[in-house]
Scaffold this active site. Sequence first.
Site, PDB file in Angstrom:
ATOM      1  N   ALA A   1     -15.456 -54.057 -84.090  1.00  0.00           N
ATOM      2  CA  ALA A   1     -14.393 -55.092 -84.205  1.00  0.00           C
ATOM      3  C   ALA A   1     -13.276 -54.950 -83.099  1.00  0.00           C
ATOM      4  CB  ALA A   1     -13.760 -55.594 -85.591  1.00  0.00           C
TER       5      ALA A   1
ATOM      6  N   GLY B   1     -18.192 -52.811 -86.840  1.00  0.00           N
ATOM      7  CA  GLY B   1     -18.610 -54.272 -86.938  1.00  0.00           C
ATOM      8  C   GLY B   1     -20.024 -54.293 -86.065  1.00  0.00           C
TER       9      GLY B   1
ATOM     10  N   GLU C   1     -22.690 -52.975 -88.128  1.00  0.00           N
ATOM     11  CA  GLU C   1     -23.273 -53.954 -89.298  1.00  0.00           C
ATOM     12  C   GLU C   1     -23.982 -55.194 -88.331  1.00  0.00           C
ATOM     13  OE1 GLU C   1     -18.881 -54.501 -90.152  1.00  0.00           O
ATOM     14  OE2 GLU C   1     -19.243 -53.765 -92.083  1.00  0.00           O
TER      15      GLU C   1
ATOM     16  N   GLU D   1     -14.155 -46.922 -89.389  1.00  0.00           N
ATOM     17  CA  GLU D   1     -13.147 -47.653 -90.028  1.00  0.00           C
ATOM     18  C   GLU D   1     -12.249 -47.010 -90.871  1.00  0.00           C
ATOM     19  OE1 GLU D   1     -16.241 -48.941 -89.738  1.00  0.00           O
ATOM     20  OE2 GLU D   1     -16.493 -51.171 -89.587  1.00  0.00           O
TER      21      GLU D   1
HETATM   22  N1  CAA Z   1     -11.592 -52.975 -80.082  1.00  0.00           N
HETATM   23  C1  CAA Z   1     -10.715 -53.222 -78.799  1.00  0.00           C
HETATM   24  N2  CAA Z   1     -10.789 -52.252 -77.852  1.00  0.00           N
HETATM   25  C2  CAA Z   1     -11.581 -51.327 -77.739  1.00  0.00           C
HETATM   26  C3  CAA Z   1     -12.544 -51.143 -78.826  1.00  0.00           C
HETATM   27  C4  CAA Z   1     -12.311 -51.853 -79.922  1.00  0.00           C
HETATM   28  N3  CAA Z   1     -13.262 -51.745 -81.271  1.00  0.00           N
HETATM   29  N4  CAA Z   1     -13.208 -49.892 -78.735  1.00  0.00           N
HETATM   30  C5  CAA Z   1     -12.767 -49.723 -77.324  1.00  0.00           C
HETATM   31  N5  CAA Z   1     -11.950 -50.340 -76.856  1.00  0.00           N
HETATM   32  C6  CAA Z   1     -11.447 -50.279 -75.313  1.00  0.00           C
HETATM   33  C7  CAA Z   1     -10.479 -49.474 -75.194  1.00  0.00           C
HETATM   34  O1  CAA Z   1      -9.209 -49.398 -75.830  1.00  0.00           O
HETATM   35  C8  CAA Z   1     -10.390 -49.112 -73.807  1.00  0.00           C
HETATM   36  O2  CAA Z   1      -9.659 -49.965 -73.277  1.00  0.00           O
HETATM   37  P1  CAA Z   1      -8.775 -49.449 -72.190  1.00  0.00           P
HETATM   38  O3  CAA Z   1      -9.497 -49.034 -70.973  1.00  0.00           O
HETATM   39  O4  CAA Z   1      -7.721 -50.648 -72.000  1.00  0.00           O
HETATM   40  O5  CAA Z   1      -7.879 -48.336 -72.631  1.00  0.00           O
HETATM   41  C9  CAA Z   1     -11.968 -49.537 -73.596  1.00  0.00           C
HETATM   42  O6  CAA Z   1     -12.429 -50.187 -74.451  1.00  0.00           O
HETATM   43  C10 CAA Z   1     -12.979 -48.357 -73.371  1.00  0.00           C
HETATM   44  O7  CAA Z   1     -13.017 -47.235 -74.621  1.00  0.00           O
HETATM   45  P2  CAA Z   1     -12.245 -45.898 -74.368  1.00  0.00           P
HETATM   46  O8  CAA Z   1     -11.548 -45.658 -73.189  1.00  0.00           O
HETATM   47  O9  CAA Z   1     -11.617 -45.442 -75.531  1.00  0.00           O
HETATM   48  O10 CAA Z   1     -13.878 -45.217 -74.163  1.00  0.00           O
HETATM   49  P3  CAA Z   1     -14.531 -43.812 -74.677  1.00  0.00           P
HETATM   50  O11 CAA Z   1     -15.646 -43.610 -74.073  1.00  0.00           O
HETATM   51  O12 CAA Z   1     -13.332 -42.815 -74.410  1.00  0.00           O
HETATM   52  O13 CAA Z   1     -14.571 -43.904 -76.346  1.00  0.00           O
HETATM   53  C11 CAA Z   1     -15.030 -44.989 -78.333  1.00  0.00           C
HETATM   54  C12 CAA Z   1     -15.553 -44.788 -76.896  1.00  0.00           C
HETATM   55  C13 CAA Z   1     -15.349 -43.702 -78.874  1.00  0.00           C
HETATM   56  C14 CAA Z   1     -16.180 -45.934 -78.946  1.00  0.00           C
HETATM   57  C15 CAA Z   1     -13.718 -45.430 -78.569  1.00  0.00           C
HETATM   58  O14 CAA Z   1     -13.377 -46.550 -77.695  1.00  0.00           O
HETATM   59  C16 CAA Z   1     -13.537 -45.767 -79.803  1.00  0.00           C
HETATM   60  O15 CAA Z   1     -13.285 -44.946 -80.732  1.00  0.00           O
HETATM   61  N6  CAA Z   1     -13.411 -47.137 -80.136  1.00  0.00           N
HETATM   62  C17 CAA Z   1     -13.029 -47.732 -81.489  1.00  0.00           C
HETATM   63  C18 CAA Z   1     -14.423 -47.873 -82.412  1.00  0.00           C
HETATM   64  C19 CAA Z   1     -13.900 -48.103 -83.554  1.00  0.00           C
HETATM   65  O16 CAA Z   1     -13.115 -47.717 -84.360  1.00  0.00           O
HETATM   66  N7  CAA Z   1     -14.692 -49.442 -84.196  1.00  0.00           N
HETATM   67  C20 CAA Z   1     -14.406 -49.886 -85.559  1.00  0.00           C
HETATM   68  C21 CAA Z   1     -13.557 -50.966 -85.217  1.00  0.00           C
HETATM   69  S1  CAA Z   1     -13.144 -51.678 -87.083  1.00  0.00           S
HETATM   70  C22 CAA Z   1     -14.445 -52.696 -87.564  1.00  0.00           C
HETATM   71  O17 CAA Z   1     -15.360 -52.737 -86.805  1.00  0.00           O
HETATM   72  C23 CAA Z   1     -14.126 -53.353 -88.895  1.00  0.00           C
HETATM   73  C24 CAA Z   1     -15.449 -54.230 -89.231  1.00  0.00           C
HETATM   74  O18 CAA Z   1     -16.097 -53.719 -89.988  1.00  0.00           O
HETATM   75  C25 CAA Z   1     -15.484 -55.542 -88.933  1.00  0.00           C
END
Ligand code: CAA
Length: 258
Positions: free
Chosen positions: A66, A109, A112, A132
């Site tokens: 998400a 998400g 999911e 999460e």
């Molecule tokens: N939301 C918004 N932006 C996101 C994102 C997310 N879930 N995941 C990645 N991005 C963005 C990053 O902020 C980054 O943007 P910038 O270039 O502007 O900084 C861009 O995408 C590229 O990401 P990274 O530089 O972080 O890439 P990486 O290869 O170093 O890492 C990753 C990849 C491990 C997937 C890391 O991006 C990450 O941990 N992302 C978040 C994952 C997460 O926590 N997801 C769960 C969300 S909560 C949810 O999903 C609730 C639900 O049940 C519905």
Amino acid sequence: NRSFENIETAVKGKIGLIELNRPKVLNALNRQMVTEILEAMEQYDRDPDIKIIVLAGKGRAFAAGADIDEMMDADAISLETLNQFTDWDRLAWIKKPIIGAVHGFALGGAFELALCCDMLFASEKAEFGFPEVNLGIMPGAGGTQRLTKLVGKTKAMEWVLSGKRISATEALHFGIINSTFAEEVLMEETMKFAGNIANQPPLAVRMIKESIHKAVDYSLYEGMQYERKNFYLLFASEDQKEGMRAFKEKRKPDFKGK
Ligand code: CAA
């Protein structure tokens, strides 16, 4: 046909393809994207020329979950009144099979969403997970329920409490995904498989999908009653006559979806 901002759609023969398309943020699922995915799926579901749906991500990931930017300032009441996850319920009403092709990350998400697919193919380097907990929240679009029903309590607890990633090999081992492929051929192999299902008799495919889904929700007894009615129902179809006649006449059946 309406145009979408967060996804790309394309029809390939009898396959309706949906690709998540916010590659700069690893296809982070904002609300609008989820709505668009559902609208595209419902459009394909209504289209008699489409027999199966393939869902994939553009760029270097299926999706990283998400959209955290959209969520970070949310409050409980707005989530409740927005009914944040209501679109996800509509996914359950899609009658045609949905095949997911996962490369890179399928987290939160996005995991999911992948778990809502009827079958999943993944690249050998794909990684799944529910991170999460690291954000101080928990899965909210079915993660704790679907994953537990799929793999049981033991691994679901471990994965969701720790937030650790699940490799494609592990996902395959635990029956989360159907097969793995080298990333270069993932789409090609997924489309080939989807193409084969697209040529199966559509009514039988529809009833099989429905019945298997009921197995998750119903008791064995209720599920068997449901299955039996669908089995009987297929004998009202021309495809059943055609399928059995073709077998006797030693020729290929010509299924019409009627
Ligand atoms: N939301 C918004 N932006 C996101 C994102 C997310 N879930 N995941 C990645 N991005 C963005 C990053 O902020 C980054 O943007 P910038 O270039 O502007 O900084 C861009 O995408 C590229 O990401 P990274 O530089 O972080 O890439 P990486 O290869 O170093 O890492 C990753 C990849 C491990 C997937 C890391 O991006 C990450 O941990 N992302 C978040 C994952 C997460 O926590 N997801 C769960 C969300 S909560 C949810 O999903 C609730 C639900 O049940 C519905």
